[in-house]
Design a protein around this motif. Structure first.
Motif, PDB file in Angstrom:
ATOM      1  N   PHE B 298       0.791  -1.453  -0.070  1.00  0.00           N
ATOM      2  CA  PHE B 298      -0.192   0.257   0.243  1.00  0.00           C
ATOM      3  C   PHE B 298       0.459   1.351  -0.501  1.00  0.00           C
ATOM      4  CE2 PHE B 298      -3.507  -3.230   1.782  1.00  0.00           C
ATOM      5  CZ  PHE B 298      -3.672  -3.013   1.026  1.00  0.00           C
ATOM      6  N   THR B 299       1.798   0.923   0.728  1.00  0.00           N
ATOM      7  CA  THR B 299       2.947   2.466   0.332  1.00  0.00           C
ATOM      8  C   THR B 299       2.999   2.296  -0.526  1.00  0.00           C
ATOM      9  OG1 THR B 299       3.937   2.081   2.333  1.00  0.00           O
ATOM     10  CG2 THR B 299       5.308   3.301   0.907  1.00  0.00           C
ATOM     11  N   PHE B 301       0.970   1.984  -3.646  1.00  0.00           N
ATOM     12  CA  PHE B 301       0.107   2.810  -4.373  1.00  0.00           C
ATOM     13  C   PHE B 301      -0.215   3.990  -4.183  1.00  0.00           C
ATOM     14  CE2 PHE B 301      -2.733  -1.526  -3.934  1.00  0.00           C
ATOM     15  CZ  PHE B 301      -2.268  -1.857  -5.842  1.00  0.00           C
ATOM     16  N   ARG B 302       0.433   4.544  -2.509  1.00  0.00           N
ATOM     17  CA  ARG B 302       0.607   5.745  -1.965  1.00  0.00           C
ATOM     18  C   ARG B 302       1.911   6.158  -3.576  1.00  0.00           C
ATOM     19  NH1 ARG B 302       2.574   5.349   3.659  1.00  0.00           N
ATOM     20  NH2 ARG B 302       2.815   7.803   2.818  1.00  0.00           N
ATOM     21  N   LEU B 304       2.337   5.520  -6.534  1.00  0.00           N
ATOM     22  CA  LEU B 304       1.128   5.572  -7.634  1.00  0.00           C
ATOM     23  C   LEU B 304       0.942   6.656  -7.664  1.00  0.00           C
ATOM     24  CD1 LEU B 304       0.802   2.256  -8.532  1.00  0.00           C
ATOM     25  CD2 LEU B 304       3.017   3.437  -8.624  1.00  0.00           C
ATOM     26  N   THR B 305      -0.161   6.491  -6.470  1.00  0.00           N
ATOM     27  CA  THR B 305      -1.061   7.837  -6.318  1.00  0.00           C
ATOM     28  C   THR B 305      -0.817   9.979  -6.441  1.00  0.00           C
ATOM     29  OG1 THR B 305      -2.799   6.217  -4.995  1.00  0.00           O
ATOM     30  CG2 THR B 305      -2.708   8.746  -5.366  1.00  0.00           C
TER      31      THR B 305
END
Lengths: 372, 407
Positions: B298-299, B301-302, B304-305
């Motif tokens: 999820f890091t 994903f952050r 990528l965000t």
């Protein structure tokens, strides 16, 4: 991919941080710490109600802001950073979530406007002594003919609450019950605790009028569902607390001179702070996934909540203890603020069940998912 | 907060998926491709790279005139996510295209760029990076390979080490010492070098894992024309920083066993009458590793965000390797532990998952060192993310030749 707070949520979070920096510096927490009989800071509580934060997850028709769970997560992080001595978690993460989850429309209409206005402090009364009760086991708190008797301990914010949600047994079935803490048959006594900035009480019921919340027999399942929601929100408090400890440790390490230079130049300190950062980021990322799952409200929530809680508990505990270590002897004094976080980190680690339990829950969830 | 693609991202993902489906086979559909560097594997790798380049999926963020797509960082990531689901030959171009060629692009003249960039994108030529030395690992600016000016040439003598792919590379970027009379960072100069030039010799390193994935490279009186210099004489450190900055932008993938693989093992193993999966101590550890693995996922994903929003990613990406390398070591050790004395066996015919856990166990020490040791990465987080002071540098005002060197 949009895995972050929205711009609106970030703005609100910034405002909250500014507000709490001004209204809730460590003197506020110390006010309660030095005088635990106060239970919480009532002025700060009123001002927080004035900001509307108590109504963030409550629909506008019930006097709330209707901003949803993710916005509440953003505020939770700031409450954790500020170590705020108010019954926000009990009222918003437990009481409100339980009413949203299990309350009838009449109960919601009766209770939620009062919460949103700051007129109702709620508390969550499930535990009955040391250790962990297995779901489905017999409860000491019993309801008969609409009257509740028995003892709950510990009850966080139990001595300052207006309403309690109590897990109790009626005719062999467990259910959640609403009890007016100010009414007859309820006696709450504050107990000494590790973190006096969050009240803890023993609550004794003696024929207190009780109204069921949710279906009979659903008590344990509802309690777990509320815990999953609260775990995510508490994880955000832990993320904020971790950040606060890292900031404190960094400031101290940049200003404290020893052996002719700042101690923050020593690798023993640098690496310790880097480890705090790493744990903090793992906790934040897990908390974000928890926020997403909380808002979605789907099957992902139990696993996501467990992961968020485990990572948050580990990060805040580590940061709180190593912050003291970074401060050296000064960190061990009453005057230094380090112990506020050390106390709060342990309170948060245990208040919704110790990480050991959540680890078991997480693995059971994984096993179920793999079996499916 | 969600994980959905924007419409543009979804369209690009569909295009990438269609290309992959038409040209590669999905993972799990037949045996995995071997990770080797024999001539046949290299040929397959080059052919695959050419196909990607022709379809605009190689060097997605590079300008079109240099053989790229003129795309965005998030497109690069989306393509990588999709490609991960297919069997593709080993990516022997990652270091060249990720670090070396961008350095050439930043510092070489137009003619040199025109000569080298497009063939590298197409996979016709492979590049390696010649920085580390036996006496210059974490302290790479302490390197000793000498380049001495001789007319229009430089004459290079010395030894590089831990050079991935040196034995099959066509070119390399080479950091040398050109002036030992000034402090170490100021006496370095960068060149590009033909790996087939006389006097260049790559020898594989026999690793503790038994594999030979890296090389030593010896330079003996190698003549390099001054026209192959990248940046000014004495400015090699600034050039190297550009190379290493590009390393930090490369998006890494996960390492080591997954918690699910460890669970599968634990369900199958008997520990005194009950499956290892029932062991409480194991369950607690597994939960910790699962949470850390999720945290890394999820890091990412952050990160990528931030890319998706057109922002610069935050420093959170810096935690990846320090967490995953240690996790690989601990999880593989646990896997061996669960088998009890049988865990000593790494015979692929005997060991579970064909010896996966044993390979990870033996590779993990290297992963904790490669590309920045645990200790250097902690320093980087402390200094660049948290703003703590750098270490005391006793060598910064001393001429390189006067530095103590030990044995």
């Amino acid at each position: 991919m949009d895995f972050d707070f929205s711009d609106d949520q970030k703005f609100m979070k910034e405002q909250a941080r500014k507000f709490l920096k001004e209204q809730c510096d460590s003197r506020v927490a110390r006010g309660v710490l030095n005088d635990p009989a106060r239970g919480y800071d009532a002025d700060l509580w009123r001002r927080i109600a004035g900001m509307g934060w108590l109504g963030i997850p409550i629909a506008e028709q019930h006097g709330g802001l209707g901003l949803g769970q993710i916005a509440l997560c953003a505020i939770a992080e700031e409450m954790g950073r500020a170590c705020a001595p108010v019954p926000f978690a009990s009222t918003v993460y437990f009481f409100t979530q339980a009413v949203l989850l299990a309350g009838s429309s009449e109960q919601q209409a009766a209770l939620l406007p009062a919460v949103a206005a700051g007129d109702l402090i709620g508390a969550w009364a499930v535990a009955e002594g040391a250790g962990v009760a297995a779901p489905g086991s017999a409860l000491g708190c019993r309801v008969e003919g609409g009257r509740l008797s028995g003892v709950k301990v510990p009850v966080t914010d139990g001595a300052i609450a207006d309403r309690l949600i109590v897990l109790a047994q009626e005719g062999g079935q467990a259910g959640l019950y609403l009890v007016d803490a100010r009414g007859g048959g309820v006696r709450a006594e504050t107990l000494a605790s590790l973190d006096p900035t969050r009240n803890v009480a023993r609550v004794t019921f003696d024929g207190a009028p009780a109204e069921r919340l949710g279906d009979a027999g659903d008590g344990w399942a509802l309690a777990q569902a509320v815990l999953d929601r609260a775990a995510v929100l508490l994880a955000f408090e832990q993320v904020g607390g971790t950040d606060a400890c890292l900031e404190m440790a960094k400031d101290y390490a940049l200003n404290r001179y020893a052996f002719g230079r700042v101690i923050g130049g020593n690798q023993a300190i640098k690496h310790k702070l880097a480890d705090m950062y790493v744990k903090g980021e793992l906790a934040r990322s897990n908390a974000y996934f928890g926020a997403w799952a909380l808002e979605e409200g789907g099957a992902e929530l139990p696993l996501a909540a467990a992961a968020a809680r485990i990572a948050g508990s580990e990060a805040y505990w580590f940061a709180a203890k190593e912050n003291i270590q970074t401060h050296g002897g000064m960190g061990f004094t009453w005057e230094a603020d380090c112990h506020l976080h050390y106390r709060r980190s342990e309170q948060l680690r245990l208040v919704a069940g110790a990480p050991r339990l959540w680890k078991e829950r997480l693995i059971s969830q994984l096993e179920q998912r793999n079996a499916a | 907060m969600d994980f959905k693609d924007s419409p543009e991202e979804a369209a690009f993902r569909a295009e990438a998926r269609a290309f992959l489906a038409a040209n590669a086979r999905p993972k799990g559909d037949g045996a995995p491709l071997a990770v080797r560097s024999d001539p046949a594997t290299l040929e397959a790798a080059k052919a695959w790279q050419r196909k990607k380049a022709e379809a605009g999926f190689a060097c997605i963020t590079w300008p079109k005139e240099l053989g790229g797509r003129g795309g965005t960082p998030i497109q690069q990531v989306i393509y990588a996510q999709e490609e991960e689901q297919f069997e593709t030959p080993p990516n022997v171009f990652a270091i060249g295209l990720g670090m070396c060629v961008p350095t050439v692009m930043a510092f070489a003249d137009t003619a040199t760029k025109q000569r080298f960039v497009a063939p590298a994108v197409r996979g016709d030529e492979i590049w390696c990076q010649l920085f580390s030395e036996p006496a210059a690992g974490s302290d790479v600016a302490g390197l000793r390979t000498r380049a001495v000016r001789d007319g229009d040439d430089w004459v290079v003598n010395g030894q590089k080490v831990w050079t991935s792919g040196a034995h099959f590379s066509d070119f390399g970027i080479l950091l040398t010492r050109t002036n030992p009379d000034v402090p170490k960072h100021k006496g370095l100069t960068m060149f590009w070098v033909d790996m087939k030039a006389p006097g260049v010799e790559a020898r594989p390193i026999h690793q503790m894992s038994g594999d030979r994935e890296f090389n030593e490279v010896y330079f003996t009186d190698v003549r390099i024309p001054d026209s192959q210099r990248l940046g000014e004489v004495g400015a090699g450190w600034q050039v190297a920083l550009v190379t290493l900055m590009n390393e930090r932008l490369a998006v890494g993938t996960g390492y080591g066993p997954t918690p699910e693989e460890l669970m599968a093992l634990a369900r199958a193993l008997d520990l005194g009458g009950r499956p290892a999966m029932a062991d409480q101590a194991f369950r607690e550890k597994l939960a910790d590793w699962y949470v850390a693995a999720q945290g890394l996922k999820f890091t990412k994903f952050r990160t990528l965000t931030a890319l998706s929003r057109g922002q610069t990613p935050g420093p959170e990406a810096s935690i990846g390797k320090i967490v995953s390398a240690n996790q690989m070591q601990e999880m593989s050790a646990m896997a061996l532990d669960l088998a009890d004395q049988y865990g000593i066996l790494n015979d692929p015919a005997e060991a579970p998952f064909g010896g996966l856990f044993h390979r990870n166990f033996m590779f993990a020490p290297g992963l904790r060192i490669a590309g920045g040791t645990d200790e250097i990465l902690r320093n980087i987080i402390a200094e660049r993310v948290l703003g703590l002071p750098g270490d005391v540098r006793v060598d910064k005002d001393i001429a390189f030749k006067d530095l103590p060197t030990g044995r």
